[in-house]
Design a protein around this motif. Structure first.
Motif, PDB file in Angstrom:
ATOM      1  N   ARG A 116       0.842  -1.197   0.000  1.00  0.00           N
ATOM      2  CA  ARG A 116       0.000   0.000   0.000  1.00  0.00           C
ATOM      3  C   ARG A 116       0.874   1.243   0.000  1.00  0.00           C
ATOM      4  O   ARG A 116       2.090   1.149   0.127  1.00  0.00           O
ATOM      5  CB  ARG A 116      -0.943   0.002   1.193  1.00  0.00           C
ATOM      6  N   THR A 117       0.229   2.400  -0.138  1.00  0.00           N
ATOM      7  CA  THR A 117       0.987   3.647  -0.113  1.00  0.00           C
ATOM      8  C   THR A 117       1.166   4.104   1.328  1.00  0.00           C
ATOM      9  O   THR A 117       0.298   3.903   2.182  1.00  0.00           O
ATOM     10  CB  THR A 117       0.282   4.757  -0.918  1.00  0.00           C
ATOM     11  N   ILE A 118       2.306   4.719   1.578  1.00  0.00           N
ATOM     12  CA  ILE A 118       2.651   5.206   2.913  1.00  0.00           C
ATOM     13  C   ILE A 118       3.607   6.396   2.752  1.00  0.00           C
ATOM     14  O   ILE A 118       4.308   6.523   1.751  1.00  0.00           O
ATOM     15  CB  ILE A 118       3.272   4.077   3.771  1.00  0.00           C
ATOM     16  N   ILE A 119       3.611   7.259   3.740  1.00  0.00           N
ATOM     17  CA  ILE A 119       4.472   8.443   3.706  1.00  0.00           C
ATOM     18  C   ILE A 119       5.923   8.039   3.935  1.00  0.00           C
ATOM     19  O   ILE A 119       6.222   7.213   4.784  1.00  0.00           O
ATOM     20  CB  ILE A 119       4.038   9.459   4.780  1.00  0.00           C
ATOM     21  N   GLU A 129       4.947   3.347  -2.488  1.00  0.00           N
ATOM     22  CA  GLU A 129       4.178   2.115  -2.389  1.00  0.00           C
ATOM     23  C   GLU A 129       5.139   1.007  -1.985  1.00  0.00           C
ATOM     24  O   GLU A 129       6.177   0.817  -2.619  1.00  0.00           O
ATOM     25  CB  GLU A 129       3.500   1.775  -3.716  1.00  0.00           C
ATOM     26  N   ARG A 130       4.796   0.317  -0.901  1.00  0.00           N
ATOM     27  CA  ARG A 130       5.660  -0.761  -0.432  1.00  0.00           C
ATOM     28  C   ARG A 130       4.885  -1.699   0.479  1.00  0.00           C
ATOM     29  O   ARG A 130       3.764  -1.412   0.868  1.00  0.00           O
ATOM     30  CB  ARG A 130       6.883  -0.218   0.276  1.00  0.00           C
ATOM     31  N   HIS A 131       5.517  -2.798   0.834  1.00  0.00           N
ATOM     32  CA  HIS A 131       4.915  -3.746   1.760  1.00  0.00           C
ATOM     33  C   HIS A 131       5.100  -3.250   3.188  1.00  0.00           C
ATOM     34  O   HIS A 131       6.211  -2.909   3.595  1.00  0.00           O
ATOM     35  CB  HIS A 131       5.547  -5.133   1.595  1.00  0.00           C
ATOM     36  N   THR A 132       4.004  -3.175   3.923  1.00  0.00           N
ATOM     37  CA  THR A 132       4.018  -2.730   5.316  1.00  0.00           C
ATOM     38  C   THR A 132       2.783  -3.288   6.007  1.00  0.00           C
ATOM     39  O   THR A 132       2.006  -4.031   5.405  1.00  0.00           O
ATOM     40  CB  THR A 132       4.080  -1.187   5.406  1.00  0.00           C
TER      41      THR A 132
END
Length: 122
Positions: free
Chosen positions: A4-7, A63-66
């Motif tokens: 998902r997108t994250i800051i 956008e990355r895995h978190t």
């Protein structure tokens, strides 16, 4: 873990001014040791309201895995109010009007919903 997108905060560019803290309604950003930090990735909804207010361009979205966004935990965070955030047109604060981040004349500003139509329509 989900993608998902994250800051993302560039610590080299961050001056620790704190302008990104109050716009983060979920409480994901705090100033720690003089720099803005995402204190809990599950609090960051990835919407990026904080990006437009950073005078240094230190914030971006990636956008990355978190971990998954936790709406309940985010809504339970104490709300931060910044009295320096005011409509650049009429001076209204977030205690009396809804304020939106805005790019105007190459500046990151805040505008209230009362003044926004006048900017759009002249």
């Amino acid at each position: 873990m989900v993608k998902r997108t994250i800051i993302k905060i560039d610590e080299e560019k961050c001056t620790g001014c704190g302008k990104c803290v109050a716009p983060c309604a979920e409480g994901a950003i705090q100033i720690i040791n003089g720099k803005a930090k995402v204190v809990s990735e599950e609090l960051c909804d990835g919407m990026g309201f904080c990006i437009g207010v950073c005078p240094e361009g230190a914030l971006s979205i990636e956008e990355r895995h978190t971990v998954e966004f936790n709406r309940e935990k985010a809504e339970a965070q104490p709300k931060k109010q910044d009295i320096s955030i005011r409509c650049f047109e009429c001076g209204a604060g977030e205690d009396t009007h809804y304020l939106l981040p805005l790019r105007h004349n190459m500046e990151s500003l805040w505008v209230c919903t009362r003044c926004l139509p006048r900017l759009i329509h002249g």
